[in-house]
Structure formats: C-alpha cells, structure tokens
Motif scaffolding. Structure first.
Motif, PDB file in Angstrom:
ATOM      1  N   ILE A 108      -7.592   0.189  -1.301  1.00  0.00           N
ATOM      2  CA  ILE A 108      -8.286  -0.928  -1.949  1.00  0.00           C
ATOM      3  C   ILE A 108      -7.707  -1.237  -3.330  1.00  0.00           C
ATOM      4  CG2 ILE A 108     -10.488  -1.714  -2.888  1.00  0.00           C
ATOM      5  CD1 ILE A 108     -11.857  -0.372  -0.511  1.00  0.00           C
TER       6      ILE A 108
ATOM      7  N   VAL B  50      -4.093  -2.765  -2.823  1.00  0.00           N
ATOM      8  CA  VAL B  50      -4.126  -4.153  -2.332  1.00  0.00           C
ATOM      9  C   VAL B  50      -4.584  -5.100  -3.442  1.00  0.00           C
ATOM     10  CG1 VAL B  50      -5.385  -5.706  -0.789  1.00  0.00           C
ATOM     11  CG2 VAL B  50      -4.403  -3.606   0.116  1.00  0.00           C
TER      12      VAL B  50
ATOM     13  N   THR C  77      -6.843  -5.327   3.555  1.00  0.00           N
ATOM     14  CA  THR C  77      -7.272  -3.931   3.437  1.00  0.00           C
ATOM     15  C   THR C  77      -7.591  -3.330   4.803  1.00  0.00           C
ATOM     16  OG1 THR C  77      -8.192  -4.370   1.243  1.00  0.00           O
ATOM     17  CG2 THR C  77      -8.970  -2.396   2.370  1.00  0.00           C
TER      18      THR C  77
ATOM     19  N   THR D 171      -5.362  -0.416   6.652  1.00  0.00           N
ATOM     20  CA  THR D 171      -6.046   0.844   6.928  1.00  0.00           C
ATOM     21  C   THR D 171      -5.922   1.222   8.406  1.00  0.00           C
ATOM     22  OG1 THR D 171      -7.630   0.430   5.146  1.00  0.00           O
ATOM     23  CG2 THR D 171      -8.259   2.046   6.804  1.00  0.00           C
TER      24      THR D 171
ATOM     25  N   VAL E 173       0.836  -1.215   0.000  1.00  0.00           N
ATOM     26  CA  VAL E 173       0.000   0.000   0.000  1.00  0.00           C
ATOM     27  C   VAL E 173       0.864   1.255   0.000  1.00  0.00           C
ATOM     28  CG1 VAL E 173      -2.007  -1.067   1.083  1.00  0.00           C
ATOM     29  CG2 VAL E 173      -0.214  -0.113   2.525  1.00  0.00           C
TER      30      VAL E 173
END
Length: 503
Positions: A481, A484, A419, A423, A200
């Motif tokens: 998103i 990933v 995800t 996050t 990410v």
C-alpha cells in the motif's frame, strides 16, 4: 437523438472531408481542391466563419476566450460542459499560458484536436467503410479487454447519431467531439495505466499500452522516465521492509522464528539505522536498464506476433509481456543476485557493490550470478498473469457499473485496483520468489551444500511445511500500500515536471 455538440455554426467551420477550411489551401490559391475532392472556400471565407464562431463564444468581447466565456458561449449554442471539460479545452490550446485562448490559439486547438479525433475514428472503423456501428465499438473495446454489451454500444451511438441511422460517419463523430475534451478509447488506456505507475519492488508486470498519439508525440518515454523515478522513490521509502523480507526468507525457520519488530531490532543492533537500507542502491539502479529493455523487447515481440490490431488483446499482452519480462530479467539478473547479497551482508563485509561483485566472481565464479534464475523465470507467468487478469477484471467491473461520462476512475479506485492486483500476483508467485532468494543467498552461507530448486522445495516442505514457503510475506504485503501510494504521487508530479499532459 441527442443534439450535436458542434451545432450548425461549428459544423460550418469545417469542410465535409473534415479539414478546417484553409488547412489544405496553398498561400496563393483561393480555389485549390481539398482532400475531399471539392473546391475549398476562399481563405477570407474560412477566416470569416472561424471569427464568427470565436465572436459567439467571446462573451465579454475582450478578444480572448476564458473558461467563463466558453461556459456561457457554448451554453447559448446548447452545448453544456462541466468546468473540468472547459479547463481541459483551455489548457490544450493555451500556448502562452495566460489562462485563455486568443483567436490563433483557438484555431490551432480546433485543427490539432481534429487530428486526434481522426486517429480515433480510424481505429474504431474496423470495416474501413467510413462509418462506425455498434459491433465495431464492441470489438474495439474488446480488443482492449473492455467488455460491453451491444445494447451499451447502441447507447453510445445514439448520443452521437444525428440522422437516426444507428451508425456514425466522420462528420457526426467530429461534430460531437470537436468542442469536447477527448473521452474515447485511447483515454481508457491513458486513465488505466498500471505497470508504469505502480512499483511494488517486483518489475514483473505486463507493460502498459501507449496510444497512437503518445507514440507519435514522444510522450511514451516521458511516462517511462516518470515511472522509473517514481519507482526509485517508492523502493527507497519501503527499503527497510524489503530488507526485512529478504532476511526472513533466508534465515527464518521453525527454530528461528523472526517477527517484524524483532527483525528491525536485530538489523539496527547489528549495523545501525543505515543498515535498514542495505541493498537498496542496486535495487534502484536496476530500474532503468530493466524498464528500458522490457519496453523495447515488448514492442519488438508485438511486431513478431503479427497482429493487425493497434492494441493487443489480453492473451497477446500476457504472452508479449511475459516474454519481454523474461528477456529483461535475463539481462539484469546478476543485479538481482547482487541486491540479495548486499541486503544480507554483515557490517564491514563488503565496501560496496563493486567489491561485492568482485568477491562473488573470485570465490564462486560467473555461475553464481545466475543462482535462482529458473524459479525467477517461472515466477513471471503466475505474477504477470494473475496481476493482469485481476486488474483487467476490476477495471471492466468499474467501467461497466460506474463509468457514466468518463473513463477516469479517480485516484482511490486506481490505487485500490493496483494494490489488489499486485497483492494477488505476489501471493501466487511468492513460493518461487522465496526459493529464488534462498538460492541466490546459498553460496554466501559457508559450508552450505549446493541445492537445486526441486531439492529446496522438498526441504522446505519437509522441515517447515507449506507455511515455510511464505516466510517474509507479512513485511512484503505491508509495503504494498505505501509503495503503490508513493509511486503514484511521485509519478503524477514527475509527469507535470516532464511536460506530460495531465489528465
């Protein structure tokens, strides 16, 4: 108890010590002693037994085992397998890639598969008494961060225990798994790879564990190369959002409230569509050295920790992973500063990365390449810790509630867990990341006073409030998103290209 997977026919192929007949037989000897201390059968007897099993499975009598043959043949022996399981067996033994197993390939598969089973059995047998009980299964899973009750462990035991002792010896273990794809502890590790797969843009996650088999066969470096390639594609695809995040972190304020559409418009107006990818080149280049240093440091730190477990416990992984991350970040940190400066540059300011580095060195000195170093190091702990904790919690929840016959979570569950954990990790460490970026950019602003981490935190809180510490969070989360998803797809394709066994 559930019927043994191997049946008397399969069991008869193997010596009580677990070696296929003839594996320890020298070329001229029919009466040599095997590792079990007993006299081994003649080579002709071994060949007869293997051929008897092969012929039972070769339903259409064409001298090769296809998926249909295995399905029918094993079914007649009382061994019912899914089509996916049978495909795994054929793929594992099919050396000439003709989609079926001839006799030599079948024998080789049995011998090779048994070696893997032996490794797993030894890793589970904590007491080294040649038997596995429920407590050992619970402990082995706990070492990997997977928590199950003793009742759940007893269910696993009952499925393999033929004599009702509630322990499994090597023969029971081997018989159960021999004609079945390996779905065991190491496969949980294989299925739940995290840091290698998902990129990410922030390489602060705790490195993945690799199984004994992956280390011995050299598959680990292929996983790392596939992960690096996936990261490069993922970062390139989401680079415009990453550059917007940097601009908002540095330039956005109450008086200059940048929005996402306005930010993109401003970048295109100033430097054209290509300017959206400023800073991406160095961001991709640093993947290789950072991943390599981090992996090597992680392996060395594991040895220093001195654990006698093959796989680290969660708190040990966090410690080793955080230290390895700190070493890797320290080694490549000047590239982080270069990435920020390249992302913030105006059209024509620098001719390239080297020109940018020369300018910084000439005007600001070597110390400029380590601006923001302290908040960057401090950010590793909350990011890696929360990312690991959330991911392990989600993994354990899924394994306890939904894992029935396999540790494979499927693509959707894997992407969702990755995800969510990424996050949460980013959210926890974001204020430190913002302060780091502002400190990296500070010297590029003419006439700006030298600031400390503490001073910058106070200034942001005083002038912008707590919200000011989260400038640029929206584009940062927007890229998670797609980043990933893209890195997962590319990783899986690169794995196949590099010859890594597909799951």
């Amino acid at each position: 108890a559930r019927r043994s997977l191997a049946s008397p026919v399969v069991s008869g192929v193997l010596c009580p010590c677990g070696s296929p007949h003839g594996s320890a037989v020298e070329s001229g000897g029919g009466g040599n002693a095997g590792s079990c201390g007993r006299s081994l059968c003649e080579a002709s007897e071994q060949d007869r037994r293997l051929r008897a099993l092969f012929q039972k499975l070769d339903v259409n009598r064409d001298g090769a085992l296809c998926i249909h043959d295995l399905a029918v043949g094993l079914g007649r022996l009382g061994l019912h397998r899914t089509e996916l399981d049978l495909r795994k067996i054929v793929k594992a033994g099919d050396k000439d890639l003709d989609g079926q197993l001839d006799f030599e390939e079948f024998v080789h598969y049995l011998q090779d598969h048994e070696k893997k089973l032996r490794l797993v059995f030894k890793s589970l047998d904590k007491k080294n008494d040649g038997r596995i009980d429920a407590q050992e299964i619970v402990q082995s899973l706990r070492d990997l961060g997977v928590k199950i009750s003793e009742q759940q462990a007893e269910k696993i035991l009952k499925s393999m225990d033929k004599n009702g002792t509630m322990t499994i010896d090597w023969n029971e273990w081997r018989d159960y798994h021999l004609l079945h794809p390996v779905e065991n502890i190491p496969e949980i590790i294989l299925y739940w790879k995290h840091s290698t797969i998902f990129d990410v843009g922030e390489n602060l996650t705790v490195p993945d564990e690799f199984t004994v088999e992956e280390r011995q066969t050299g598959m680990w470096w292929r996983h790392l190369v596939a992960g690096g390639g996936a990261g490069a594609v993922s970062r390139t695809c989401t680079a415009p959002l990453d550059r917007l995040k940097v601009l908002m972190q540095v330039h956005a304020s109450r008086s200059n409230n940048m929005c996402i559409i306005g930010g993109f418009t401003q970048m295109i107006r100033e430097g054209g569509p290509r300017s959206l990818w400023r800073g991406n080149g160095i961001n991709v280049l640093k993947i290789a050295p950072e991943s390599a240093i981090k992996f090597m440091a992680y392996e060395q730190i594991k040895r220093f920790i001195g654990t006698d477990q093959e796989m680290l416990r969660i708190h040990e992984r966090l410690l080793a992973g955080s230290l390895a991350g700190a070493i890797a970040q320290s080694s490549i940190y000047p590239m982080e500063v270069l990435k920020t400066r390249m992302a913030l540059r105006k059209t024509g300011q620098y001719s390239g990365m080297l020109d940018c580095a020369k300018n910084i060195l000439a005007k600001e000195g070597m110390a400029a390449f380590y601006k923001g170093y302290i908040p960057n190091m401090l950010g590793i702990i909350p990011y890696a810790g929360i990312d690991l904790a959330v991911y392990e919690t989600l993994k354990n929840t899924w394994l306890q509630r939904y894992a029935v016959n396999s540790a494979d979570p499927g693509v959707f569950v894997l992407l969702a867990c990755g995800t969510i954990s990424s996050t949460c990790g980013q959210l926890a460490s974001y204020p430190l990341a913002l302060v780091r970026t502002r400190m990296q950019a500070q010297a590029s602003v003419e006439g700006a006073p030298e600031v400390t981490m503490r001073g910058l935190f106070k200034h942001i809180l005083k002038t912008e409030g707590a919200f000011g510490l989260y400038r640029g969070l929206a584009p940062n989360f927007m890229k998670v998103i797609p980043a990933v998803s893209i890195s997962y797809v590319v990783y899986e394709n690169l794995k196949m290209t590099l010859g890594v066994d597909s799951r």
